[in-house]
Design a protein around this motif. Sequence first.
Motif, PDB file in Angstrom:
ATOM      1  N   PRO C 246      51.874  39.271  41.824  1.00  0.00           N
ATOM      2  CA  PRO C 246      51.246  38.193  41.051  1.00  0.00           C
ATOM      3  C   PRO C 246      52.048  37.877  39.790  1.00  0.00           C
ATOM      4  CG  PRO C 246      50.034  40.250  40.775  1.00  0.00           C
ATOM      5  CD  PRO C 246      51.041  40.494  41.847  1.00  0.00           C
ATOM      6  N   ALA C 247      52.178  36.577  39.502  1.00  0.00           N
ATOM      7  CA  ALA C 247      52.977  36.170  38.348  1.00  0.00           C
ATOM      8  C   ALA C 247      52.085  35.877  37.144  1.00  0.00           C
ATOM      9  CB  ALA C 247      53.798  34.934  38.700  1.00  0.00           C
ATOM     10  N   HIS C 248      50.881  35.374  37.397  1.00  0.00           N
ATOM     11  CA  HIS C 248      50.024  34.971  36.285  1.00  0.00           C
ATOM     12  C   HIS C 248      49.169  36.154  35.827  1.00  0.00           C
ATOM     13  CE1 HIS C 248      47.107  32.712  33.917  1.00  0.00           C
ATOM     14  NE2 HIS C 248      47.974  31.703  33.959  1.00  0.00           N
ATOM     15  N   PRO C 249      49.024  36.318  34.520  1.00  0.00           N
ATOM     16  CA  PRO C 249      48.225  37.446  34.014  1.00  0.00           C
ATOM     17  C   PRO C 249      46.789  37.439  34.554  1.00  0.00           C
ATOM     18  CG  PRO C 249      49.430  36.404  32.224  1.00  0.00           C
ATOM     19  CD  PRO C 249      49.649  35.548  33.420  1.00  0.00           C
ATOM     20  N   TYR C 250      46.235  36.253  34.827  1.00  0.00           N
ATOM     21  CA  TYR C 250      44.865  36.210  35.349  1.00  0.00           C
ATOM     22  C   TYR C 250      44.804  36.810  36.748  1.00  0.00           C
ATOM     23  CZ  TYR C 250      40.472  34.435  37.173  1.00  0.00           C
ATOM     24  OH  TYR C 250      39.239  34.333  37.755  1.00  0.00           O
ATOM     25  N   THR C 251      45.769  36.426  37.588  1.00  0.00           N
ATOM     26  CA  THR C 251      45.795  36.993  38.936  1.00  0.00           C
ATOM     27  C   THR C 251      45.950  38.511  38.863  1.00  0.00           C
ATOM     28  OG1 THR C 251      47.015  35.000  39.496  1.00  0.00           O
ATOM     29  CG2 THR C 251      46.791  36.652  41.219  1.00  0.00           C
ATOM     30  N   ARG C 252      46.812  38.946  37.954  1.00  0.00           N
ATOM     31  CA  ARG C 252      46.999  40.393  37.799  1.00  0.00           C
ATOM     32  C   ARG C 252      45.716  41.067  37.365  1.00  0.00           C
ATOM     33  NH1 ARG C 252      52.028  40.644  34.189  1.00  0.00           N
ATOM     34  NH2 ARG C 252      53.086  38.956  35.267  1.00  0.00           N
ATOM     35  N   ALA C 253      45.001  40.404  36.457  1.00  0.00           N
ATOM     36  CA  ALA C 253      43.740  40.985  35.989  1.00  0.00           C
ATOM     37  C   ALA C 253      42.733  41.071  37.131  1.00  0.00           C
ATOM     38  CB  ALA C 253      43.186  40.143  34.846  1.00  0.00           C
ATOM     39  N   LEU C 254      42.674  40.014  37.957  1.00  0.00           N
ATOM     40  CA  LEU C 254      41.752  40.043  39.095  1.00  0.00           C
ATOM     41  C   LEU C 254      42.075  41.214  40.012  1.00  0.00           C
ATOM     42  CD1 LEU C 254      41.218  36.396  40.406  1.00  0.00           C
ATOM     43  CD2 LEU C 254      39.601  37.871  39.229  1.00  0.00           C
ATOM     44  N   LEU C 255      43.363  41.412  40.257  1.00  0.00           N
ATOM     45  CA  LEU C 255      43.754  42.520  41.128  1.00  0.00           C
ATOM     46  C   LEU C 255      43.447  43.863  40.467  1.00  0.00           C
ATOM     47  CD1 LEU C 255      46.945  40.855  42.467  1.00  0.00           C
ATOM     48  CD2 LEU C 255      45.257  41.926  43.937  1.00  0.00           C
ATOM     49  N   GLY C 256      43.472  43.875  39.133  1.00  0.00           N
ATOM     50  CA  GLY C 256      43.118  45.110  38.431  1.00  0.00           C
ATOM     51  C   GLY C 256      41.648  45.446  38.561  1.00  0.00           C
ATOM     52  N   CYS C 257      40.826  44.444  38.917  1.00  0.00           N
ATOM     53  CA  CYS C 257      39.389  44.667  39.075  1.00  0.00           C
ATOM     54  C   CYS C 257      39.035  45.093  40.492  1.00  0.00           C
ATOM     55  CB  CYS C 257      38.603  43.407  38.729  1.00  0.00           C
ATOM     56  SG  CYS C 257      38.748  42.926  37.005  1.00  0.00           S
ATOM     57  N   VAL C 258      40.038  45.278  41.344  1.00  0.00           N
ATOM     58  CA  VAL C 258      39.764  45.711  42.711  1.00  0.00           C
ATOM     59  C   VAL C 258      39.632  47.231  42.716  1.00  0.00           C
ATOM     60  CG1 VAL C 258      40.706  45.870  45.042  1.00  0.00           C
ATOM     61  CG2 VAL C 258      40.951  43.769  43.730  1.00  0.00           C
ATOM     62  N   VAL C 259      38.520  47.688  43.288  1.00  0.00           N
ATOM     63  CA  VAL C 259      38.277  49.133  43.317  1.00  0.00           C
ATOM     64  C   VAL C 259      39.241  49.806  44.287  1.00  0.00           C
ATOM     65  CG1 VAL C 259      36.598  50.910  43.917  1.00  0.00           C
ATOM     66  CG2 VAL C 259      35.849  48.827  42.747  1.00  0.00           C
ATOM     67  N   ARG C 260      39.918  50.840  43.791  1.00  0.00           N
ATOM     68  CA  ARG C 260      40.841  51.575  44.651  1.00  0.00           C
ATOM     69  C   ARG C 260      40.473  53.046  44.763  1.00  0.00           C
ATOM     70  NH1 ARG C 260      44.971  47.828  44.929  1.00  0.00           N
ATOM     71  NH2 ARG C 260      44.752  46.310  43.261  1.00  0.00           N
ATOM     72  N   GLY C 261      39.393  53.439  44.128  1.00  0.00           N
ATOM     73  CA  GLY C 261      38.974  54.837  44.186  1.00  0.00           C
ATOM     74  C   GLY C 261      37.817  55.040  43.244  1.00  0.00           C
ATOM     75  N   GLY C 262      37.481  56.278  42.947  1.00  0.00           N
ATOM     76  CA  GLY C 262      36.379  56.566  42.051  1.00  0.00           C
ATOM     77  C   GLY C 262      36.743  56.272  40.610  1.00  0.00           C
ATOM     78  N   TYR C 263      35.722  56.228  39.722  1.00  0.00           N
ATOM     79  CA  TYR C 263      35.969  55.879  38.323  1.00  0.00           C
ATOM     80  C   TYR C 263      36.873  56.899  37.635  1.00  0.00           C
ATOM     81  CZ  TYR C 263      32.337  59.356  37.504  1.00  0.00           C
ATOM     82  OH  TYR C 263      31.606  60.514  37.491  1.00  0.00           O
ATOM     83  N   ALA C 264      36.814  58.158  38.118  1.00  0.00           N
ATOM     84  CA  ALA C 264      37.587  59.194  37.445  1.00  0.00           C
ATOM     85  C   ALA C 264      39.073  59.068  37.749  1.00  0.00           C
ATOM     86  CB  ALA C 264      37.074  60.569  37.847  1.00  0.00           C
ATOM     87  N   GLU C 265      39.410  58.856  39.019  1.00  0.00           N
ATOM     88  CA  GLU C 265      40.839  58.845  39.348  1.00  0.00           C
ATOM     89  C   GLU C 265      41.476  57.465  39.256  1.00  0.00           C
ATOM     90  OE1 GLU C 265      39.135  58.870  43.715  1.00  0.00           O
ATOM     91  OE2 GLU C 265      38.516  59.671  41.763  1.00  0.00           O
TER      92      GLU C 265
END
Lengths: 291, 341, 338
Positions: C246-265
């Motif tokens: 992703p090139a745009h910071p918004y797209t990157r932020a959206l991808l950062g909101c994708v759950v990839r595991g538990g809150y701890a790890e």
Amino acid sequence: MSATVAMPAKAPGTGYWRGVGRRFARQPLAMAAAMVLLVVVLSAIGADWIAPADPFQTSVSRRLAAIGTPGRWLGGDELGRDMLSRLIHGGRVSLAMAIVPVAVALVIGGFLGVLAGYAGGAVNMAIMRVMDVFYAYPSILLAVAIAGALGPGMVNGMVALTLVFVAPIARVAESVTTQVRANDYVVAARLSGAPTSMILRRHVLNNVAGPVLVFAASQVSVSIIAASGLSFLGLGVSPPQADWGLMLSALRQALYVNPWVAALPGAAIFLCSMAVNIVSDGIRRAMELRR
Amino acid sequence: MKAPLPALPDRGGPAQPMLTVNGLRRWFRLDGKRVIRAVDGLDFSVAKGTTLGIVGESGCGKSTAAKLVAGIEPADAGEVVLDGEVFWARGARIGPEARRAVQMVFQDSHSSLNPRMTAAESIAFGPEAHGVKPGAARDYARALLEAVGLPPDRFADRPPMALSGGQRQRVNIARALALRPRVLLLDEPVSALDKSVEAQVLNLLVRLRAQLDLTYVFISHDLSVVRYVADEVAVMYLGQVVEQAPASVIFARPSHPYTRALFASKPSVDPRRRIAAPPIQGDPPDPVDPPSGCRFRTRCGFAEALCATGTPPLGTVAPAHRVACWMTVPRSGHSQAGVAA
Amino acid sequence: MTAALEVNGLEVAYRAGRGFVPVVRGVDLTLARGKVLALLGESGSGKSVTLRSMVGLTAREGARVAGSVRVLGQDVPGMTARQQLDLRGSQVGFVFQEPMTALDPVFRVGDQIAEVLVRHRGATWAEGLARARALFDLVQIPAAAQRLRAYPSELSGGLRQRAMIAIALACEPPLLLADEPTTALDATVQIQVLLLLRDLQKQLGTAVVFVTHDLGVAAEIADEVAVMYAGRIVERGSAEQVLLAPAHPYTRALLGCVVRGGYAEAPLVELAGSPPDLARLPPGCSFAPRCGSAFGPCGVTEPAEVARPSGHRARCHLPLPLDDRGDGHAGAETTEAR
């Protein structure tokens, strides 16, 4: 309705009602109707001072006088009494006969409906089935039947009308309460362990009062017609006191002699009923919460 | 933050489960004969300070379960034990003080907050119901707004209409916290929110749990949010739990065919790793007339005659890992028995 | 052959109180025939309004619409209401989130499909019914003959959505517009409908504009992705380009909101704040107030769309790296449960 609770901070919902007022004022038709109602109500209250003549003073020479006759600006009735003064005084009786029953029915029906809606189950069943019995008859027919059984007279007429309006108001209160009760905020309030009276006061009545009040207001327009109808049939006010219905009845025979004068009480009934309808509709529209 | 209500005492000590649910059942009768088995024999327990995630599709009974546990909806059978003491059992009323211990956060919707109350009034209502003076309750509500990330000067006097979805949800959380509960039942708390807001609310919930020493039951249809917040996961299908295990175990080794299908149905955000074929076909059956035996058998690729006749028990397949499937029961008669586990 | 869809400078504004609020603020899109474009965005980003403008629906609602929209080479705003109706009926199919808005509850599903064919294809009633049967087989509705005679309320959510797809595809439209068609469905049903759409799209060569808020759904079906924020497309490119680099910071932020595991790890990277009020947009880039990389010009001027040679475009003042390898921030190392 005193649904809001006395709190040191600003009472809940003030902002809301101010918004309703603002949105109401933006509707020209509703504002015009409100003005008409205001004039009618004020003249009914101040009838003794405003009426140009004694409404009971007969005058043989001015029987069925035409509109515009000096001293009888809106004409004279079948006994030569001043129509304008009679309309103003009659309006007082008509309004009382229309509003008092709805107000009493609002208290009784509102209480029954909220009780049925919030309690649900068997209580709801018992209350609402009784209401259904009343609801099954057309309101005017029911009013005539009850008034007929009780006998003529203003108080009996009002009792009959009250009984007529309890059922529809209870039904609206019940359905609105049932809807409100299903909301998650009421569930959350129940979860907090708050006593039922407090939940009803703070969460239920607040949200039920508006729609029920508006419905009751709209019923006043039906009530005006029903009250006049009872008097017309001789089941309401008794002479010499007169409301618009009785005036219309008395002037019935004069319809061919002076139709304009004879039609005046009918026009007053129509105008008032219509104005109440438009105003209550306007309030309802102004109360719609825009999300 | 000075709370006007006292904290509820910890009676059982750290080893005592915070919440234990035994044999919970609720059937709804429709027009006399037909019955919706919304919740049909639910057992679980949640350790103190942890989150149990309950995941399942629409109609699996997870929301009804939350209302039953909270005692807001009458159960046909079962009991709920809170920190070693009976919270409610059938027929018993919950006292107002005990009531405080279990609170709910609902899905953000227009019905979750009273439209005629400001944010602070909604939050202050609970404490006021417990005798806190209006002024003190209001100050407390403002402190709670601050704690959930809404500066009270800007938000305290707003009606719900003037709040965004994420803000409303923060108010809902603050309202639940106002009674100083020990358990929060979160029913789809983020499913109406946009993803960027969802992340904010999830992080807030995780933070509050640690700060306030709370125990959560987190209900969602969305596997990924459950994965994020839960320490223990229970998968529900048509009113029953089909698998339950610690999150690390269930996500690494899902054992029930339904759990595996549910996990495999979640698209990844990598366009190079697309799902080739749907893991299972069809919609969940109508809970009015659930299939006999194992309720998942109508959609299960491994269903055999046995599955139609006998209901598989929720049996332990590994420490703390329970599965209700004939394939995990040794010598059950299923041709795959013992293989899958 | 003309493109399935060409949108240039689309602007849509809705009346609010005394003025107009811009909801779509200059959208450019092209979609080749047979391709799938995912229009990705959060609520209020303007994605649905953009979609509805493609067949002239927003103008009919009284919105102020400017810019050019060409569907299959035809100028949509220039059409008469009748021509637009015909376009929607026979050349462009529609699938909504809630099928009950498109299915008439008082008619049998099979009759509804047949009626579309009779009206737009001049088929006889018997031909229409036979074709409805074939379409039900195509969308894999089991026991098709029996389901054709069902009323919409008698079908489950998944079947209803399949029936709506069948209606949308009845006239074999070259373009299909889908507005969150799988969002209301359960996870196990959602993937069935999504993959069905993907297979049918390939099989029939239909171009699809697919509006969604779900990055996973976009990754599953899209050839191209356009990300919308506050009424503008902030990034577009192939699905791989946008979702993996992703090139745009918004797209990157959206991808950062994708759950990839538990809150701890794997703690979620929060995107602070909420989307701007469209009636009171901040100056400069609309995303600047929430952007972690915002600097000098972001709060002053609106960034223009910058294109890489690869065709990957973004509206951002930050200089884009020339190639698409980027920082591999997202997607590549997902630990999704499978």
